[in-house]
Structure formats: C-alpha cells, structure tokens
Design a protein around this motif. Sequence first.
Motif, PDB file in Angstrom:
ATOM      1  N   TYR A   1       0.829  -1.202   0.000  1.00 24.46           N
ATOM      2  CA  TYR A   1       0.000   0.000   0.000  1.00 24.46           C
ATOM      3  C   TYR A   1       0.868   1.259   0.000  1.00 24.46           C
TER       4      TYR A   1
ATOM      5  N   LYS B   1      -7.369  -1.161  -2.130  1.00 25.21           N
ATOM      6  CA  LYS B   1      -6.777  -1.816  -0.958  1.00 25.21           C
ATOM      7  C   LYS B   1      -7.549  -3.071  -0.589  1.00 25.21           C
TER       8      LYS B   1
ATOM      9  N   CYS C   1      -7.426   0.409   5.529  1.00 21.83           N
ATOM     10  CA  CYS C   1      -8.272   1.479   4.986  1.00 21.83           C
ATOM     11  C   CYS C   1      -8.702   2.428   6.085  1.00 21.83           C
TER      12      CYS C   1
END
Length: 143
Positions: free
Chosen positions: A81, A91, A140
Amino acid sequence: MGNLNFTAVLLGAVAFFVLGVLWYTILFGGAWGRLTGIGDEMASRGNTIGGRPMRRNPTWLVLTLCFAFELLISLTLGHQYAMTGPSDRAKMMIAFGYGAMLLTPGIGIMYLFQMRPGKLFAIDAAYLTAGTTLLGAIHCWLD
C-alpha cells in the motif's frame, strides 16, 4: 519504502490474530479439531497424533509464531500500500486477493500432496481470506 503506517500494520496483525482465535475455537473449532485429530480426541489418546508421538510445542510458542506470521503478512500488505498508494477500494481488492489468490492456492498445493480433507482446506482457506480482508479494512480505516 513509502509512507508505511506501522499502527495499521500492528493493529491489523492483532485483528488477524483475534479472528484466528475466534475462527479456531467458537466458529470452527469442533470441525477443525475432528478433521485434524487435534483437540479433545488428541487429549484422550495422550500426546500423539495418528499414533505417532507429537513434539511438545508450548502453546505460548505456537501463538507467538502465529502472531509473527500474521504480522509479516500485515507488513507485506502495508508495504504494498505504501509503495503504490491505492484507493480504499483497491486496498480491499488487494487484501482479498492476497488471501484468495496467493495464500489459498499455496495451502491448496500442500493439502493436495498431504491428502488432507477438502473440508479442512475450506476452513483454513476461508480463514486466510477473511483474515487478509480484515487486514485490508484495518489499513483502509487507519491510512
């Protein structure tokens, strides 16, 4: 290395670990124990699996190593990421893909050669996919 979120890496690993505790006790502990021969059946036979002596692995060592492996998975995901800067949707797709498209086929290959039951494969593969998806959600939330 990009902007790696170490908080997300650590909390993701903790969430993955807690999911494992629930998965292999409350949710699927009975079925998993019957399929592996580990659990109540093993306790009644003594310290053997399939009639063979079992090495003594202290529970704390097994759990520590499990957490270390989950931390490594979370770190790898977090690094990807950080290097690519994906959207939250991406993601989640990447996290699900780790479990469903990398980890699941990996254990599938081993289980085929070890001739393990399909139900055991389903329990373990679903755990890895659910765990990596949970990692994605944590990343996230915290990124």
